[in-house]
Write an enzyme that holds these catalytic residues in place. Structure first.
Site, PDB file in Angstrom:
ATOM      1  N   GLU A 123       2.338  -3.111  -2.089  1.00 21.52           N
ATOM      2  CA  GLU A 123       1.805  -2.347  -3.237  1.00 21.52           C
ATOM      3  C   GLU A 123       0.611  -3.053  -3.875  1.00 21.52           C
ATOM      4  O   GLU A 123      -0.356  -2.404  -4.302  1.00 21.52           O
ATOM      5  CB  GLU A 123       2.910  -2.152  -4.283  1.00 21.52           C
ATOM      6  CG  GLU A 123       2.522  -1.318  -5.470  1.00 21.52           C
ATOM      7  CD  GLU A 123       2.128   0.104  -5.093  1.00 21.52           C
ATOM      8  OE1 GLU A 123       2.996   0.861  -4.671  1.00 21.52           O
ATOM      9  OE2 GLU A 123       0.931   0.454  -5.215  1.00 21.52           O
ATOM     10  N   GLY A 128      -4.426  -3.079  -7.505  1.00 23.67           N
ATOM     11  CA  GLY A 128      -3.761  -4.062  -8.373  1.00 23.67           C
ATOM     12  C   GLY A 128      -2.449  -3.573  -8.946  1.00 23.67           C
ATOM     13  O   GLY A 128      -1.490  -3.320  -8.223  1.00 23.67           O
ATOM     14  N   LYS A 199      -8.861  -0.876   1.144  1.00 24.67           N
ATOM     15  CA  LYS A 199      -7.853  -0.188   0.328  1.00 24.67           C
ATOM     16  C   LYS A 199      -7.811   1.309   0.668  1.00 24.67           C
ATOM     17  O   LYS A 199      -6.742   1.920   0.698  1.00 24.67           O
ATOM     18  CB  LYS A 199      -8.160  -0.424  -1.155  1.00 24.67           C
ATOM     19  CG  LYS A 199      -7.965  -1.897  -1.554  1.00 24.67           C
ATOM     20  CD  LYS A 199      -8.625  -2.228  -2.873  1.00 24.67           C
ATOM     21  CE  LYS A 199      -8.313  -3.644  -3.312  1.00 24.67           C
ATOM     22  NZ  LYS A 199      -9.137  -4.109  -4.442  1.00 24.67           N
TER      23      LYS A 199
HETATM   24  N1  HSE Z   1     -11.172  -8.631  -5.638  1.00 23.09           N
HETATM   25  C1  HSE Z   1     -10.302  -7.547  -5.852  1.00 23.09           C
HETATM   26  C2  HSE Z   1     -10.907  -6.631  -6.895  1.00 23.09           C
HETATM   27  C3  HSE Z   1      -8.952  -8.020  -6.294  1.00 23.09           C
HETATM   28  O1  HSE Z   1     -11.847  -7.054  -7.575  1.00 23.09           O
HETATM   29  O2  HSE Z   1     -10.482  -5.494  -7.042  1.00 23.09           O
HETATM   30  C4  HSE Z   1      -7.883  -6.988  -6.265  1.00 23.09           C
HETATM   31  O3  HSE Z   1      -7.678  -6.484  -4.981  1.00 23.09           O
END
Ligand code: HSE
Length: 416
Positions: A123, A128, A199
């Site tokens: 997840e 995040g 993602k």
């Molecule tokens: N580097 C990533 C961001 C961290 O800034 O979204 C979270 O996946």
């Protein structure tokens, strides 16, 4: 798993995410979990915990049968791949936060779970602290989805907010995103759109039942954003956000793409600022729903890992219903067109990309900018050329389903 005893966690990595998880477990003492061993890379680094917690040998953690579950929270995707696949080969329960690992190896990770009986949850890898994989996987498991689009990278969103709201220079804002622990070790992944692409690949598997190879997805970022592009956005009463989007066409084909986009005040995603992420899931019957939350940082990401830790201890695993139900693997709609702004010092790119309906926005000695339509196929095929040329490309609408924006919404040209 026996829920009447404290469950022992083996942790790989003690950076932003690992420490976030550790800190939450320290505070939430009622939770029946204990980090037993932490595998880290650098023996010379000063650690905030006593040395007996740490090992520098991954095998020591992988071989330890007293551990109930493993959490992988290291930034190097290749090392994460070695650890996670080794753990799954032993039939272990594993939680990972590594999006690049999952995006590049999902079919293999699924096969390993099937063959050896282990479980992998991830997840924290997407958006995040927003429980978006679980929402798509469970709540929307049976409703066909039309589109999933959003802001999936906290660092680049933070930078854009600082530029548009505080008029900060790009590099100052990037440094802040790094200092606050939002950015990847290699911040190119954030600002160039690659992290958003990883993602998007993961979300697409759960939302549309299609595992995308990352190479199939064109990605563009904000790393070449310049003052002329900001002026163009302002002239069109818009800000710019880095949008990751996948939608299904009326023919049943998919359009996955990561592209900076003009965003109007009325846009759902306009309210997503700073390191926040926002995802709009559009169901065929439920319509669009916006999920908004912190997309980066130790505590939000650690909380997502914790949620997986709890779920995995209760025998939860992803059902991959869309993947398993899909009878015909959807093709990509490479002939889908969308309207973009492109600024480059190499005007040959306009021909390479076969930009149609061109309208000149700027014609300066050092750079030309045009608005025109381009196919998804040309963006996929020539994405490296666009990056190598240092060109900045921008969608005129965050709604990538529109082939061409309506006349009244059409961006106003800034003729110099
Ligand atoms: N580097 C990533 C961001 C961290 O800034 O979204 C979270 O996946």
């Amino acid at each position: 798993m026996d829920s009447n005893r404290i469950l022992k966690i083996g942790l790989f990595g003690f950076g932003c995410v690992g420490q976030g998880l550790y800190d939450i477990l320290e505070r939430e003492t009622q939770l029946p979990f204990q980090i037993e061993k932490i595998c880290v890379k650098d023996p010379t680094k000063v650690r905030p915990l006593s040395p007996e917690y740490f090992t520098y040998d991954a095998e020591e953690v992988l071989q330890d049968d007293r551990l109930d579950l493993l959490v992988e929270a290291i930034s190097d995707a290749q090392e994460a791949y070695q650890i996670v696949t080794a753990a799954l080969r032993k039939g272990k329960r594993v939680v990972t936060a590594n999006k690049k690992l999952v995006a590049f190896h999902l079919p293999e990770l699924l096969a390993l779970q099937q063959e050896f009986g282990g479980v992998l949850l991830y997840e924290a890898a997407v958006a995040g602290g927003i429980p978006i994989i679980r929402a798509v996987e469970e709540y929307f498991a049976n409703e066909p989805l039309v589109r999933v689009h959003g802001i999936l990278n906290g660092s680049s969103n933070y930078i854009l907010s600082q530029i548009f709201q505080q008029q900060k220079p790009y590099h100052e804002a990037l440094k802040e995103a790094q200092d606050k622990g939002f950015a990847e070790l290699d911040p190119w992944l954030d600002v160039a759109g690659a992290d958003s692409r990883h993602k998007l690949c993961i979300l697409t598997a759960h939302a549309f039942g299609r595992t995308l190879a990352p190479e199939e997805v064109a990605f563009f970022g904000i790393d070449f954003l310049g003052q002329r592009d900001l002026d163009f956005a302002k002239h069109n009463n818009s800000s710019i956000k880095l949008i990751a989007s996948v939608h299904v066409t009326p023919e049943g084909e998919l359009v996955p793409l990561v592209l900076p986009s003009l965003v109007k005040a009325t846009d759902d995603l306009n309210v997503v600022e700073q390191e926040f992420n926002g995802v709009v899931v559009q169901g065929a019957y439920s319509g669009p729903q916006l999920f908004k939350g912190r997309g980066a940082g130790g505590h939000p990401t650690g909380a997502a890992v914790l949620s997986d830790v709890i779920s995995i201890s209760k025998d939860y695993q992803y059902g991959y219903r869309k993947l398993n139900q899909t009878l015909r693997i959807p093709a990509l709609a490479l002939d889908h067109t969308l309207e973009v702004y492109l600024r480059t010092s190499d005007p040959a790119l306009f021909d390479t990309l076969e930009l149609e309906h061109q309208q000149i926005i700027e014609c300066a000695p050092d750079a030309e900018a045009v608005v025109g339509t381009v196919t998804l196929g040309n963006l996929v095929q020539h994405q490296d050329k666009i990056r190598e040329a240092g060109a900045f490309i921008l969608a005129l609408s965050s709604d990538f389903t529109k082939t061409k924006v309506q006349k009244q919404e059409k961006a106003e040209a800034v003729l110099s």
